[in-house]
Design a protein around this motif. Structure first.
Motif, PDB file in Angstrom:
ATOM      1  N   ALA A   6      12.123 -10.542  21.680  1.00  0.00           N
ATOM      2  CA  ALA A   6      10.518  -9.939  22.010  1.00  0.00           C
ATOM      3  C   ALA A   6      10.839  -8.333  21.358  1.00  0.00           C
ATOM      4  O   ALA A   6      11.902  -7.620  20.980  1.00  0.00           O
ATOM      5  N   TYR A   7      10.024  -8.391  20.864  1.00  0.00           N
ATOM      6  CA  TYR A   7      10.324  -6.492  20.113  1.00  0.00           C
ATOM      7  C   TYR A   7       7.937  -5.958  19.824  1.00  0.00           C
ATOM      8  O   TYR A   7       7.658  -6.730  20.165  1.00  0.00           O
ATOM      9  N   LEU A   8       8.669  -4.414  19.313  1.00  0.00           N
ATOM     10  CA  LEU A   8       7.456  -4.253  18.446  1.00  0.00           C
ATOM     11  C   LEU A   8       7.458  -3.384  17.547  1.00  0.00           C
ATOM     12  O   LEU A   8       8.508  -3.038  17.153  1.00  0.00           O
ATOM     13  N   SER A   9       6.105  -3.519  16.823  1.00  0.00           N
ATOM     14  CA  SER A   9       6.704  -2.662  15.180  1.00  0.00           C
ATOM     15  C   SER A   9       5.326  -2.147  15.194  1.00  0.00           C
ATOM     16  O   SER A   9       4.492  -2.051  16.013  1.00  0.00           O
ATOM     17  N   ARG A  10       5.614  -1.647  13.866  1.00  0.00           N
ATOM     18  CA  ARG A  10       4.252  -0.592  13.510  1.00  0.00           C
ATOM     19  C   ARG A  10       3.684  -1.930  12.077  1.00  0.00           C
ATOM     20  O   ARG A  10       4.076  -1.623  11.572  1.00  0.00           O
ATOM     21  N   ALA A  11       2.076  -2.323  12.064  1.00  0.00           N
ATOM     22  CA  ALA A  11       1.751  -2.473  10.726  1.00  0.00           C
ATOM     23  C   ALA A  11       1.559  -2.076  10.445  1.00  0.00           C
ATOM     24  O   ALA A  11       0.966  -0.706  10.243  1.00  0.00           O
ATOM     25  N   VAL A  12       1.442  -2.503   9.299  1.00  0.00           N
ATOM     26  CA  VAL A  12       1.675  -1.554   7.784  1.00  0.00           C
ATOM     27  C   VAL A  12      -0.108  -1.023   7.707  1.00  0.00           C
ATOM     28  O   VAL A  12      -1.006  -1.991   8.904  1.00  0.00           O
ATOM     29  N   PRO A  13      -0.271  -0.079   7.655  1.00  0.00           N
ATOM     30  CA  PRO A  13      -1.553   0.464   7.170  1.00  0.00           C
ATOM     31  C   PRO A  13      -2.957  -0.436   7.088  1.00  0.00           C
ATOM     32  O   PRO A  13      -4.032   0.130   7.195  1.00  0.00           O
ATOM     33  N   ASP A  14      -2.616  -0.698   5.537  1.00  0.00           N
ATOM     34  CA  ASP A  14      -3.573  -1.411   4.636  1.00  0.00           C
ATOM     35  C   ASP A  14      -3.606  -3.123   5.203  1.00  0.00           C
ATOM     36  O   ASP A  14      -3.970  -3.649   4.625  1.00  0.00           O
ATOM     37  N   LEU A  15      -3.704  -3.367   6.325  1.00  0.00           N
ATOM     38  CA  LEU A  15      -3.191  -4.844   7.225  1.00  0.00           C
ATOM     39  C   LEU A  15      -4.800  -5.864   7.016  1.00  0.00           C
ATOM     40  O   LEU A  15      -5.539  -5.366   7.706  1.00  0.00           O
ATOM     41  N   ASP A  16      -4.081  -6.537   6.354  1.00  0.00           N
ATOM     42  CA  ASP A  16      -5.635  -7.395   6.268  1.00  0.00           C
ATOM     43  C   ASP A  16      -5.909  -8.475   7.175  1.00  0.00           C
ATOM     44  O   ASP A  16      -4.910  -9.375   6.779  1.00  0.00           O
ATOM     45  N   LEU A  17      -6.861  -8.494   7.869  1.00  0.00           N
ATOM     46  CA  LEU A  17      -7.043  -9.485   8.564  1.00  0.00           C
ATOM     47  C   LEU A  17      -6.882 -10.653   7.953  1.00  0.00           C
ATOM     48  O   LEU A  17      -6.486 -11.658   8.941  1.00  0.00           O
ATOM     49  N   ARG A  18      -7.047 -11.239   7.217  1.00  0.00           N
ATOM     50  CA  ARG A  18      -7.211 -12.059   6.941  1.00  0.00           C
ATOM     51  C   ARG A  18      -5.434 -13.096   6.541  1.00  0.00           C
ATOM     52  O   ARG A  18      -5.124 -13.775   6.559  1.00  0.00           O
ATOM     53  N   GLU A  19      -5.381 -12.269   5.726  1.00  0.00           N
ATOM     54  CA  GLU A  19      -3.543 -11.746   6.005  1.00  0.00           C
ATOM     55  C   GLU A  19      -2.710 -11.754   7.129  1.00  0.00           C
ATOM     56  O   GLU A  19      -2.119 -12.773   6.855  1.00  0.00           O
ATOM     57  N   LEU A  20      -3.354 -11.545   8.043  1.00  0.00           N
ATOM     58  CA  LEU A  20      -3.142 -11.277   9.278  1.00  0.00           C
ATOM     59  C   LEU A  20      -2.492 -12.852   9.569  1.00  0.00           C
ATOM     60  O   LEU A  20      -2.208 -13.789  10.697  1.00  0.00           O
ATOM     61  N   SER A  21      -4.027 -13.297   9.655  1.00  0.00           N
ATOM     62  CA  SER A  21      -4.503 -14.848   9.681  1.00  0.00           C
ATOM     63  C   SER A  21      -3.833 -15.905   9.653  1.00  0.00           C
ATOM     64  O   SER A  21      -3.411 -16.589  10.054  1.00  0.00           O
ATOM     65  N   ARG A  22      -3.206 -16.084   7.992  1.00  0.00           N
ATOM     66  CA  ARG A  22      -1.959 -16.824   7.812  1.00  0.00           C
ATOM     67  C   ARG A  22      -0.838 -16.054   8.142  1.00  0.00           C
ATOM     68  O   ARG A  22      -0.599 -17.396   8.265  1.00  0.00           O
ATOM     69  N   ILE A  23      -0.352 -15.400   8.402  1.00  0.00           N
ATOM     70  CA  ILE A  23       0.944 -15.391   9.165  1.00  0.00           C
ATOM     71  C   ILE A  23       0.840 -16.259  10.254  1.00  0.00           C
ATOM     72  O   ILE A  23       1.437 -16.732  10.603  1.00  0.00           O
ATOM     73  N   ILE A  24       0.009 -15.956  11.345  1.00  0.00           N
ATOM     74  CA  ILE A  24      -0.399 -16.507  12.575  1.00  0.00           C
ATOM     75  C   ILE A  24      -0.174 -18.387  12.443  1.00  0.00           C
ATOM     76  O   ILE A  24       0.548 -18.655  12.624  1.00  0.00           O
ATOM     77  N   VAL A  25      -0.766 -18.352  11.523  1.00  0.00           N
ATOM     78  CA  VAL A  25      -1.765 -19.726  11.492  1.00  0.00           C
ATOM     79  C   VAL A  25       0.610 -21.018  10.870  1.00  0.00           C
ATOM     80  O   VAL A  25       0.569 -21.509  10.773  1.00  0.00           O
ATOM     81  N   ASN A  26       0.540 -19.717   9.920  1.00  0.00           N
ATOM     82  CA  ASN A  26       2.329 -20.627   9.103  1.00  0.00           C
ATOM     83  C   ASN A  26       2.623 -20.179  10.393  1.00  0.00           C
ATOM     84  O   ASN A  26       4.434 -21.124  10.338  1.00  0.00           O
ATOM     85  N   SER A  27       3.851 -19.193  11.480  1.00  0.00           N
ATOM     86  CA  SER A  27       4.142 -19.193  12.208  1.00  0.00           C
ATOM     87  C   SER A  27       3.608 -20.454  13.361  1.00  0.00           C
ATOM     88  O   SER A  27       4.756 -20.834  13.789  1.00  0.00           O
TER      89      SER A  27
END
Ligand SMILES: Cc1cc2nc3c(=O)[nH]c(=O)nc-3n(C[C@H](O)[C@H](O)[C@H](O)COP(=O)(O)O)c2cc1C
Length: 131
Positions: A6-27
């Motif tokens: 378990a961790y916490l982290s800082r998202a990059v400031p320009d994080l694109d929500l479409r990119e995040l959804s791709r990360i979640i699907v891959n994960s």
């Protein structure tokens, strides 16, 4: 052996929500294949994640998480053997967006107590409809 991370982290400031959804699907694809379960929370600035599963694939997942260019300042809250496995048994990676920072997780003393940690993630997840 089942281990957790378990961790916490800082998202990059320009994080694109479409990119995040791709990360979640891959994960989710990877996690489901290797019996990893857990939850990812995002408050618009920070990520909070708990995952557990067999040691080797969990270490692989951890490596990819820590290598991702989409976040930084990763603070490990806990790694090791879960006190009681099966915290989020039906979620390969539950995801929910918080409308405020997860103070209960930010306030944990590191290394966190497993039951406190899972309790805090579960309480935050219960406040909203996890996807
Ligand atoms: C917030 C976050 C959570 C992630 N969770 C997992 C996970 O649970 N399992 C996994 O195998 N990979 C996970 N990853 C890694 C991604 O699936 C993917 O390998 C990685 O994001 C690719 O690198 P990039 O973000 O630099 O494109 C995660 C990545 C991020 C940023």
């Amino acid at each position: 052996m089942i281990e957790c991370y378990a961790y916490l982290s800082r998202a990059v400031p320009d994080l694109d929500l479409r990119e995040l959804s791709r990360i979640i699907v891959n994960s989710r694809g990877f996690n489901a294949t290797y019996d990893i379960t857990g939850v990812l929370l995002y408050d618009g600035a920070m990520f909070y994640q708990y995952i557990e599963g067999p040691s080797e694939p969990l270490a692989d997942a951890r490596q990819r998480i820590e290598a991702s260019r989409h976040h930084y300042d990763i603070q490990v809250l806990l790694d090791g053997t879960p006190h009681t496995p099966g915290a989020f048994p039906t979620w390969s990676l539950g995801y929910l967006m918080l409308d405020q920072p997860a103070q209960a997780l930010q306030a944990l003393v590191i290394p966190a107590d497993h039951a406190d940690l899972v309790g805090a993630f579960a309480a935050l997840a219960a406040e909203s409809d996890a996807m």
